[in-house]
Design an enzyme around this catalytic site. Sequence first.
Site, PDB file in Angstrom:
ATOM      1  N   SER A  62      -1.453  -1.490   0.471  1.00  0.00           N
ATOM      2  CA  SER A  62      -0.894  -1.433  -1.321  1.00  0.00           C
ATOM      3  C   SER A  62      -1.124  -3.240  -1.902  1.00  0.00           C
ATOM      4  O   SER A  62      -1.290  -4.132  -1.449  1.00  0.00           O
ATOM      5  CB  SER A  62       0.985  -1.802  -0.666  1.00  0.00           C
ATOM      6  OG  SER A  62       1.266  -2.275  -2.282  1.00  0.00           O
ATOM      7  N   HIS A 100      -2.387   2.505  -2.424  1.00  0.00           N
ATOM      8  CA  HIS A 100      -1.181   2.611  -3.139  1.00  0.00           C
ATOM      9  C   HIS A 100      -0.703   1.676  -3.776  1.00  0.00           C
ATOM     10  O   HIS A 100      -0.884   0.750  -3.963  1.00  0.00           O
ATOM     11  CB  HIS A 100      -0.439   2.281  -1.810  1.00  0.00           C
ATOM     12  CG  HIS A 100       0.842   2.364  -1.524  1.00  0.00           C
ATOM     13  ND1 HIS A 100       1.492   3.753  -1.580  1.00  0.00           N
ATOM     14  CD2 HIS A 100       2.233   1.519  -1.361  1.00  0.00           C
ATOM     15  CE1 HIS A 100       3.494   3.297  -1.134  1.00  0.00           C
ATOM     16  NE2 HIS A 100       3.330   2.404  -1.644  1.00  0.00           N
ATOM     17  N   ASP A 123       2.297  -0.060  -6.507  1.00  0.00           N
ATOM     18  CA  ASP A 123       3.475   0.354  -6.585  1.00  0.00           C
ATOM     19  C   ASP A 123       3.946   0.290  -7.546  1.00  0.00           C
ATOM     20  O   ASP A 123       4.052  -1.247  -8.099  1.00  0.00           O
ATOM     21  CB  ASP A 123       4.173  -1.031  -5.111  1.00  0.00           C
ATOM     22  CG  ASP A 123       3.797  -0.616  -3.760  1.00  0.00           C
ATOM     23  OD1 ASP A 123       4.870   0.603  -3.471  1.00  0.00           O
ATOM     24  OD2 ASP A 123       2.903  -1.672  -3.353  1.00  0.00           O
ATOM     25  N   MET A 163       6.916  -1.303 -10.288  1.00  0.00           N
ATOM     26  CA  MET A 163       8.743  -1.907 -10.189  1.00  0.00           C
ATOM     27  C   MET A 163       8.772  -1.623 -11.148  1.00  0.00           C
ATOM     28  O   MET A 163       8.221  -2.196 -12.229  1.00  0.00           O
ATOM     29  CB  MET A 163       8.452  -2.780  -9.652  1.00  0.00           C
ATOM     30  CG  MET A 163       8.252  -2.376  -7.520  1.00  0.00           C
ATOM     31  SD  MET A 163       8.610  -4.073  -6.911  1.00  0.00           S
ATOM     32  CE  MET A 163       7.744  -3.693  -5.128  1.00  0.00           C
ATOM     33  N   HIS A 210       3.391   4.815  -6.153  1.00  0.00           N
ATOM     34  CA  HIS A 210       5.016   5.115  -5.735  1.00  0.00           C
ATOM     35  C   HIS A 210       5.722   4.405  -6.437  1.00  0.00           C
ATOM     36  O   HIS A 210       5.792   3.001  -6.844  1.00  0.00           O
ATOM     37  CB  HIS A 210       5.036   4.064  -4.208  1.00  0.00           C
ATOM     38  CG  HIS A 210       6.559   3.869  -3.807  1.00  0.00           C
ATOM     39  ND1 HIS A 210       6.199   2.532  -2.705  1.00  0.00           N
ATOM     40  CD2 HIS A 210       7.695   4.104  -4.089  1.00  0.00           C
ATOM     41  CE1 HIS A 210       7.728   2.809  -2.600  1.00  0.00           C
ATOM     42  NE2 HIS A 210       8.299   3.742  -3.374  1.00  0.00           N
ATOM     43  N   MET A 215       9.062   3.012  -8.389  1.00  0.00           N
ATOM     44  CA  MET A 215      10.146   2.844  -7.624  1.00  0.00           C
ATOM     45  C   MET A 215      11.377   2.219  -9.101  1.00  0.00           C
ATOM     46  O   MET A 215      10.786   1.288  -9.417  1.00  0.00           O
ATOM     47  CB  MET A 215      10.589   0.975  -7.055  1.00  0.00           C
ATOM     48  CG  MET A 215       9.144   1.577  -5.186  1.00  0.00           C
ATOM     49  SD  MET A 215       9.075   0.159  -4.651  1.00  0.00           S
ATOM     50  CE  MET A 215       7.324  -0.278  -5.236  1.00  0.00           C
ATOM     51  N   MET A 274      10.586   4.819   3.610  1.00  0.00           N
ATOM     52  CA  MET A 274      10.230   3.132   3.534  1.00  0.00           C
ATOM     53  C   MET A 274      11.094   2.158   4.743  1.00  0.00           C
ATOM     54  O   MET A 274      12.413   2.938   5.786  1.00  0.00           O
ATOM     55  CB  MET A 274      11.688   2.805   2.532  1.00  0.00           C
ATOM     56  CG  MET A 274      11.332   2.610   0.754  1.00  0.00           C
ATOM     57  SD  MET A 274       9.359   2.699   0.857  1.00  0.00           S
ATOM     58  CE  MET A 274       9.536   0.970   0.864  1.00  0.00           C
ATOM     59  N   PHE A 291       9.962  -5.453  -2.338  1.00  0.00           N
ATOM     60  CA  PHE A 291       8.980  -6.633  -2.578  1.00  0.00           C
ATOM     61  C   PHE A 291       8.002  -6.950  -1.368  1.00  0.00           C
ATOM     62  O   PHE A 291       8.312  -5.476  -0.944  1.00  0.00           O
ATOM     63  CB  PHE A 291       9.626  -7.989  -1.909  1.00  0.00           C
ATOM     64  CG  PHE A 291      10.778  -8.388  -3.291  1.00  0.00           C
ATOM     65  CD1 PHE A 291      10.220  -9.293  -4.261  1.00  0.00           C
ATOM     66  CD2 PHE A 291      12.112  -7.817  -3.335  1.00  0.00           C
ATOM     67  CE1 PHE A 291      11.451  -9.497  -5.285  1.00  0.00           C
ATOM     68  CE2 PHE A 291      13.173  -8.409  -4.181  1.00  0.00           C
ATOM     69  CZ  PHE A 291      12.460  -8.865  -5.431  1.00  0.00           C
ATOM     70  N   ASP A 313       6.232   3.009   4.844  1.00  0.00           N
ATOM     71  CA  ASP A 313       5.719   1.506   3.547  1.00  0.00           C
ATOM     72  C   ASP A 313       6.994   0.979   3.614  1.00  0.00           C
ATOM     73  O   ASP A 313       8.316   0.323   3.717  1.00  0.00           O
ATOM     74  CB  ASP A 313       6.412   2.956   2.112  1.00  0.00           C
ATOM     75  CG  ASP A 313       6.246   1.429   1.491  1.00  0.00           C
ATOM     76  OD1 ASP A 313       5.130   0.401   1.656  1.00  0.00           O
ATOM     77  OD2 ASP A 313       5.984   1.666   0.309  1.00  0.00           O
ATOM     78  N   GLY A 316       6.508  -4.055   6.246  1.00  0.00           N
ATOM     79  CA  GLY A 316       6.326  -4.198   7.494  1.00  0.00           C
ATOM     80  C   GLY A 316       5.139  -3.891   8.728  1.00  0.00           C
ATOM     81  O   GLY A 316       6.122  -3.954   9.974  1.00  0.00           O
TER      82      GLY A 316
END
Length: 232
Positions: A10, A35, A37, A39, A68, A70, A139, A145, A181, A183
């Site tokens: 990511s 990836h 992200d 937002m 992705h 969001m 997720m 974050f 996605d 951690g």
Amino acid sequence: MSKDFRIAPSILSADFAKLGQEVSDVITSGADIVHFDVMDNHYVPNLTIGPLVCEAIRPVTDAIIDVHLMIEPVDRIIPDFAKAGANIITFHPEASNHIDRSLSLVRDQGCKSGLVFNPATPLDYLDYVMDKVDMVLLMSVNPGFGGQKFLPSALEKLKAARKKIDAYTQETGREIWLEIDGGVNANNIADIARAGADTFVAGSAVFGAANDSDPNRYNTIIKQLRDSLASA
Ligand code: DX5
Ligand code: ZN
């Protein structure tokens, strides 16, 4: 194990001041997918990057760009990402009033489509749209974050998603990717693979692992992820 595993760094955790280089280096170092992200400070409490940035990094690599979203709503901006070179576009079912229509819109624009499930979002959303989905993204943190801790409840959910996908593939012969996605790192990736994921987003684990300027600087971490996967 013969299964194909894909590693998708990511770029949320990349150095934005040299994003093109980061994208090119992480792919050179052995990653499979970028990836991306997105937002909007509305669907999630953070604001990141949009179609202009996707367009800017598109010439840097031939790798799949996995967008992705969001953001809410999604329909207005889906064609912009397709034009900017996205290969896969996923969105959260809560962020679209007409999920079936949004999935079709992604495909009509020539991209692969996917639904993203927050930790508390049930997989039932898949039931009547499986034929319009190319990727299921679970997720394992609440979105917004990078750098959060993997939520272990995602493992049971992965098993349930894997069951649904395998049943569908057996019936139709069509493959659907199962992405995780949040951690993900070299210590937990094998357990995550055993639970059923085949595509692994890793942000802070990859981009936090090196700080020099060697173009292959992400080799070591990507190799660690692959070695752990080989033990799954
Ligand atoms: C979170 C994003 C993730 C995030 C992953 O909302 O969707 O892609 O960047 O970052 P890590 O791997 O650090 O949890
Ligand atoms: Zn993501």
